[in-house]
Design an enzyme around this catalytic site. Structure first.
Site, PDB file in Angstrom:
ATOM      1  N   TYR A   1     -10.200   3.407  -0.039  1.00 32.88           N
ATOM      2  CA  TYR A   1      -9.612   4.325  -1.022  1.00 32.88           C
ATOM      3  C   TYR A   1      -8.377   5.018  -0.437  1.00 32.88           C
ATOM      4  O   TYR A   1      -8.451   5.615   0.650  1.00 32.88           O
ATOM      5  CB  TYR A   1     -10.646   5.384  -1.436  1.00 32.88           C
TER       6      TYR A   1
ATOM      7  N   LYS B   1      -6.482  12.525 -16.325  1.00 29.06           N
ATOM      8  CA  LYS B   1      -7.444  13.624 -16.252  1.00 29.06           C
ATOM      9  C   LYS B   1      -7.225  14.657 -17.356  1.00 29.06           C
ATOM     10  O   LYS B   1      -8.142  15.397 -17.699  1.00 29.06           O
ATOM     11  CB  LYS B   1      -7.402  14.287 -14.870  1.00 29.06           C
TER      12      LYS B   1
ATOM     13  N   TYR C   1      -4.091   4.191  -7.337  1.00 27.59           N
ATOM     14  CA  TYR C   1      -4.795   3.692  -8.530  1.00 27.59           C
ATOM     15  C   TYR C   1      -3.990   2.624  -9.284  1.00 27.59           C
ATOM     16  O   TYR C   1      -4.334   1.449  -9.281  1.00 27.59           O
ATOM     17  CB  TYR C   1      -5.093   4.856  -9.488  1.00 27.59           C
TER      18      TYR C   1
HETATM   19  C1  PLP Z   1      -8.340   9.447 -11.357  1.00 24.23           C
HETATM   20  C2  PLP Z   1      -7.349   8.372 -11.585  1.00 24.23           C
HETATM   21  C3  PLP Z   1      -7.735   7.087 -11.995  1.00 24.23           C
HETATM   22  C4  PLP Z   1      -9.159   6.661 -12.102  1.00 24.23           C
HETATM   23  O1  PLP Z   1      -9.810   7.234 -13.179  1.00 24.23           O
HETATM   24  P1  PLP Z   1     -11.364   7.509 -13.054  1.00 24.23           P
HETATM   25  O2  PLP Z   1     -11.730   8.052 -14.351  1.00 24.23           O
HETATM   26  O3  PLP Z   1     -11.514   8.457 -11.899  1.00 24.23           O
HETATM   27  O4  PLP Z   1     -12.023   6.213 -12.740  1.00 24.23           O
HETATM   28  C5  PLP Z   1      -6.768   6.157 -12.245  1.00 24.23           C
HETATM   29  N1  PLP Z   1      -5.467   6.454 -12.098  1.00 24.23           N
HETATM   30  C6  PLP Z   1      -5.058   7.651 -11.689  1.00 24.23           C
HETATM   31  C7  PLP Z   1      -3.600   7.873 -11.515  1.00 24.23           C
HETATM   32  C8  PLP Z   1      -5.977   8.663 -11.415  1.00 24.23           C
HETATM   33  O5  PLP Z   1      -5.552   9.860 -11.006  1.00 24.23           O
END
Ligand code: PLP
Length: 332
Positions: free
Chosen positions: A262, A49, A288
């Site tokens: 999720y 992010k 993730y």
């Molecule tokens: C937000 C996030 C993702 C996914 O990315 P997006 O752009 O939301 O699809 C992947 N890995 C981590 C650790 C995240 O925080």
């Protein structure tokens, strides 16, 4: 418009390293594996992010905002990095959480990212699963305006066209790095959630005229839904850059590793997190990158990649949530 023309604030430590994962490659008996260390972007333990926030926070500054508002799951890494970006730039930060994981132990709601959000000075409100978070954001923004604040709304995951520019830029970084390090990349694998990362990669590769398939491992939505979401944002991002959108087939989504939903742990995720830790000293996360790594392990064993190919795993961060998920690893 040329990428350089979009205002950007520096928040991330760039370039992030591009490293081989030799012991993991050997353990899987598969292709050459590389990892792009976007867990090392440096913003309050790092993660993907930070790259999006470089463009989003520049926009917030340009619009004269003084408070950022954003939304996510309780253990959102995006929320934590938004809170850190806000602190760094002297903004207030208000976070709206949706309780998507409903049967977790109490530690889920207090440890990991939540602990860091409070430490970083953010205020927090929590809504039940399925709440209208868009309406909640609007209500919070109206409340802040009545208090004389100037809120800037960041969508969940920072995933609009402006946020995705962070990963359009990351593609430039990656291709230059691969050239210098003498690496040829045949595939990219990434967790696909709110989608901006996947979107930026696909758009950035098309913009560079480079044909590397990006395998998005779904963490929330089924594959047809995720392809639709990603492609919609690809069109918007290409449009923002004044480029033609790549064809829809450029968006690949794999939805076999979500489990019950999720943020819910799966046995394959636990095993993949453990494998990366024990072969590479790499900390993945339960929501993730652990599920994405589970996907990588399975896709290698299914023979999707030739042995002489090179697969890049984009490590998008997230290990800050591990303490909130210790219970998921308890059987170890
Ligand atoms: C937000 C996030 C993702 C996914 O990315 P997006 O752009 O939301 O699809 C992947 N890995 C981590 C650790 C995240 O925080």
């Amino acid at each position: 418009m040329i990428l350089d023309h979009f205002p950007r604030v520096s928040l991330a430590h760039l370039p992030t390293p591009l490293e081989p994962m030799e012991r993991l490659s050997a353990a899987l008996g598969g292709p050459r594996l590389l990892v792009k260390r976007d867990d090392c972007t440096g913003l309050a333990t790092g993660g993907n992010k930070a790259r999006k926030l470089e463009y989003l926070m520049a926009d917030a500054l340009a619009r004269g905002a003084d408070t950022v508002l954003t939304v996510g799951a309780v253990q959102s890494n995006h929320a934590r990095q938004s809170a850190a970006a806000a602190a760094r730039l002297g903004f207030g930060c208000h976070l709206l959480f949706e309780q998507r994981v409903t049967d977790a132990p109490d530690v889920y709601a207090s440890s990991g990212n939540v602990f860091l959000d409070h430490l970083l000075g953010a205020s927090v409100e929590v809504h039940p699963a399925g709440a209208d978070m868009g309406a909640a954001m609007d209500a919070a923004a109206a409340r802040l305006r009545r208090q004389g604040r100037r809120p800037y709304l960041i969508p969940g995951g920072g995933s609009n066209a402006l946020g995705a520019l962070g990963y359009v830029l990351a593609v430039e970084e990656l291709l230059a790095q691969a050239r210098v390090q003498g690496e040829r990349i045949d595939h990219i694998l990434v967790a696909s959630g709110s989608s901006g990362t996947h979107v930026g990669l696909v758009t950035g590769l098309a913009r560079a005229g480079v044909d590397i398939p990006v395998h998005g491992i779904c963490v929330r939505f089924d594959a047809p839904t995720q392809v639709r979401r990603v492609y919609g944002h690809v069109e918007e991002t290409a449009d923002l850059l004044g480029l033609p959108a790549p064809p829809r087939q450029a968006v690949i989504a794999v939805d076999d590793y979500i489990g019950s939903g999720y943020g819910y742990p799966t046995p394959g995720m636990v095993e993949a997190v453990r494998l990366a830790a024990r072969t590479e000293g790499l900390l993945l996360d339960p929501v993730y990158t652990g599920k994405a790594m589970h996907g990588l392990v399975e896709l290698v064993s299914e023979g999707l990649f030739a042995r002489n190919e090179t697969v890049l795993f984009l490590h998008t961060g997230g290990a800050a949530s591990l303490p909130a998920y210790e219970w998921a690893f308890a059987a170890d």
